[in-house]
Scaffold this motif. Structure first.
Motif, PDB file in Angstrom:
ATOM      1  N   UNK A   1       0.809  -1.216   0.000  1.00  0.00           N
ATOM      2  CA  UNK A   1       0.000   0.000   0.000  1.00  0.00           C
ATOM      3  C   UNK A   1       0.847   1.273   0.000  1.00  0.00           C
ATOM      4  N   UNK A   2       2.172   1.138   0.048  1.00  0.00           N
ATOM      5  CA  UNK A   2       3.030   2.321   0.215  1.00  0.00           C
ATOM      6  C   UNK A   2       3.150   3.129  -1.077  1.00  0.00           C
ATOM      7  N   UNK A   3       3.394   4.411  -0.889  1.00  0.00           N
ATOM      8  CA  UNK A   3       3.599   5.324  -2.003  1.00  0.00           C
ATOM      9  C   UNK A   3       5.096   5.593  -2.196  1.00  0.00           C
ATOM     10  N   UNK A   4       5.510   5.783  -3.455  1.00  0.00           N
ATOM     11  CA  UNK A   4       6.906   6.189  -3.661  1.00  0.00           C
ATOM     12  C   UNK A   4       7.138   7.558  -3.031  1.00  0.00           C
ATOM     13  N   UNK A   5       8.376   7.862  -2.724  1.00  0.00           N
ATOM     14  CA  UNK A   5       8.795   9.179  -2.245  1.00  0.00           C
ATOM     15  C   UNK A   5       8.521   9.400  -0.760  1.00  0.00           C
ATOM     16  N   UNK A   6       7.402   8.905  -0.273  1.00  0.00           N
ATOM     17  CA  UNK A   6       7.033   9.160   1.121  1.00  0.00           C
ATOM     18  C   UNK A   6       7.991   8.479   2.105  1.00  0.00           C
ATOM     19  N   UNK A   7       8.169   9.130   3.241  1.00  0.00           N
ATOM     20  CA  UNK A   7       8.797   8.493   4.400  1.00  0.00           C
ATOM     21  C   UNK A   7       7.697   7.852   5.236  1.00  0.00           C
ATOM     22  N   UNK A   8       7.982   6.654   5.696  1.00  0.00           N
ATOM     23  CA  UNK A   8       7.032   5.941   6.570  1.00  0.00           C
ATOM     24  C   UNK A   8       7.682   5.724   7.927  1.00  0.00           C
ATOM     25  N   UNK A   9       7.299   6.547   8.883  1.00  0.00           N
ATOM     26  CA  UNK A   9       7.801   6.390  10.243  1.00  0.00           C
ATOM     27  C   UNK A   9       6.897   5.380  10.964  1.00  0.00           C
ATOM     28  N   UNK A  10       7.527   4.385  11.573  1.00  0.00           N
ATOM     29  CA  UNK A  10       6.768   3.371  12.332  1.00  0.00           C
ATOM     30  C   UNK A  10       7.225   3.404  13.783  1.00  0.00           C
ATOM     31  N   UNK A  11       6.259   3.464  14.673  1.00  0.00           N
ATOM     32  CA  UNK A  11       6.534   3.494  16.112  1.00  0.00           C
ATOM     33  C   UNK A  11       6.166   2.132  16.687  1.00  0.00           C
ATOM     34  N   UNK A  12       7.132   1.462  17.290  1.00  0.00           N
ATOM     35  CA  UNK A  12       6.847   0.210  17.980  1.00  0.00           C
ATOM     36  C   UNK A  12       6.436   0.519  19.415  1.00  0.00           C
ATOM     37  N   UNK A  13       5.226   0.098  19.772  1.00  0.00           N
ATOM     38  CA  UNK A  13       4.741   0.289  21.143  1.00  0.00           C
ATOM     39  C   UNK A  13       4.591  -1.093  21.771  1.00  0.00           C
ATOM     40  N   UNK A  14       5.393  -1.353  22.796  1.00  0.00           N
ATOM     41  CA  UNK A  14       5.359  -2.653  23.455  1.00  0.00           C
ATOM     42  C   UNK A  14       4.741  -2.507  24.840  1.00  0.00           C
ATOM     43  N   UNK A  15       3.652  -3.222  25.061  1.00  0.00           N
ATOM     44  CA  UNK A  15       2.973  -3.219  26.371  1.00  0.00           C
ATOM     45  C   UNK A  15       2.700  -1.801  26.869  1.00  0.00           C
ATOM     46  N   UNK A  16       2.308  -0.933  25.960  1.00  0.00           N
ATOM     47  CA  UNK A  16       1.938   0.418  26.348  1.00  0.00           C
ATOM     48  C   UNK A  16       3.098   1.381  26.516  1.00  0.00           C
ATOM     49  N   UNK A  17       4.298   0.976  26.124  1.00  0.00           N
ATOM     50  CA  UNK A  17       5.467   1.862  26.211  1.00  0.00           C
ATOM     51  C   UNK A  17       6.118   1.986  24.823  1.00  0.00           C
ATOM     52  N   UNK A  18       6.612   3.196  24.509  1.00  0.00           N
ATOM     53  CA  UNK A  18       7.355   3.360  23.258  1.00  0.00           C
ATOM     54  C   UNK A  18       8.623   2.520  23.330  1.00  0.00           C
ATOM     55  N   UNK A  19       8.809   1.638  22.362  1.00  0.00           N
ATOM     56  CA  UNK A  19       9.998   0.783  22.381  1.00  0.00           C
ATOM     57  C   UNK A  19      11.074   1.321  21.441  1.00  0.00           C
ATOM     58  N   UNK A  20      10.721   1.576  20.200  1.00  0.00           N
ATOM     59  CA  UNK A  20      11.684   2.137  19.253  1.00  0.00           C
ATOM     60  C   UNK A  20      10.925   2.714  18.064  1.00  0.00           C
ATOM     61  N   UNK A  21      11.635   3.563  17.305  1.00  0.00           N
ATOM     62  CA  UNK A  21      11.046   4.223  16.133  1.00  0.00           C
ATOM     63  C   UNK A  21      12.015   4.064  14.970  1.00  0.00           C
ATOM     64  N   UNK A  22      11.484   3.679  13.812  1.00  0.00           N
ATOM     65  CA  UNK A  22      12.324   3.571  12.612  1.00  0.00           C
ATOM     66  C   UNK A  22      11.562   4.193  11.446  1.00  0.00           C
ATOM     67  N   UNK A  23      12.306   4.549  10.411  1.00  0.00           N
ATOM     68  CA  UNK A  23      11.681   5.175   9.243  1.00  0.00           C
ATOM     69  C   UNK A  23      12.119   4.467   7.973  1.00  0.00           C
ATOM     70  N   UNK A  24      11.225   4.399   7.019  1.00  0.00           N
ATOM     71  CA  UNK A  24      11.441   3.602   5.808  1.00  0.00           C
ATOM     72  C   UNK A  24      10.955   4.369   4.581  1.00  0.00           C
ATOM     73  N   UNK A  25      11.559   4.016   3.455  1.00  0.00           N
ATOM     74  CA  UNK A  25      11.150   4.591   2.161  1.00  0.00           C
ATOM     75  C   UNK A  25      11.181   3.490   1.107  1.00  0.00           C
TER      76      UNK A  25
END
Lengths: 92, 145
Positions: free
Chosen positions: B100-124
């Motif tokens: 479903x992704x679009x070219x050019x866009x950045x996709x930031x994904x936030x991993x939330x584990x058990x209600x806490x922010x675990x890590x954040x990564x970005x993809x293109x």
């Protein structure tokens, strides 16, 4: 002329132009015109049968053309056409 | 590289936590530097319009997207991408994300584990329509905050 707003993911195919001015009477004529002027847009907007891809929504003003007359939706000089990619995803 | 300024970054985290265990989603606005670095200076939270299981899917309506592009044009921003959360799951794009992704866009994904922010990564997406990770930074290296 109608105004067409190009979404940022497709601007690399329109020389980074965000707004195009197009002389046309219907949405279908607008699609024909811009895919002629910017051929690389074609595969992103149209399916193999020449229809608008299911992942692409076209708005005339605030309305999805699927709720109007689809490609036959009339446009005039004050119409703003927005090309809107479908946005979705999920973890699995 | 994608740099998310502190206020929008805090808003993304807050949104991800407040919606947990559902997936949140929103728009990334900002500008691109001449070296290609993307600076995210504003985000806009948006309703996850997915019918069905919002714990593993998100969707943004065409109307919300149209309004986001108009907002960017009227305020001299670029719409640079989308953020969403992965509840109890790593911040790695799924096949569903990729298709479903679009070219050019950045996709930031936030991993939330058990209600806490675990890590954040970005993809293109690359030219082969595969996701590549982009360097994600909460602040610019030469930026003083």
């Amino acid at each position: 002329m109608a105004t067409v707003i190009i979404p940022t993911p497709l601007r690399k195919f329109t020389n980074q132009t965000a707004r195009l001015q197009v002389e046309a009477g219907t949405v279908g004529e607008i699609i024909d015109r811009i895919t002629l002027d910017f051929p690389e847009l074609k595969k992103h907007l149209l399916d193999q049968q020449g229809g608008i891809r299911s992942f692409v929504n076209i708005f005339a003003g605030d309305d999805d053309i699927r709720d109007l007359q689809k490609e036959k939706t009339p446009v005039n000089n004050s119409t703003v056409i927005s090309i809107v990619p479908a946005i979705a995803g999920g973890k699995h | 590289m994608i740099v998310v300024q502190p206020i929008p970054l805090a808003a993304i985290k807050e949104h991800s936590l407040s919606i947990f265990p559902d997936e949140c989603c929103g728009f990334l606005f900002g500008f691109e530097q001449s070296d290609g670095t993307r600076i995210i200076s504003k985000i806009e939270k948006v309703n996850n319009s997915k019918d069905g299981d919002k714990r593993r899917r998100f969707e943004i309506t065409g109307r919300d997207y149209m309004l986001a592009e108009k907002f960017a044009l009227e305020n001299d921003f670029l719409l640079l991408g989308i953020y969403h959360s992965h509840p109890n799951h790593p911040a790695i794009p799924s096949e569903h994300d990729r298709v479903a992704a679009q070219p050019y866009f950045s996709y930031i994904i936030v991993s939330v584990m058990q209600g806490q922010i675990d890590h954040i990564r970005s993809w293109q997406l690359n030219d082969a329509s595969q996701f590549e990770e982009e360097i994600f930074s909460p602040v610019q290296l030469n930026q003083s905050i």
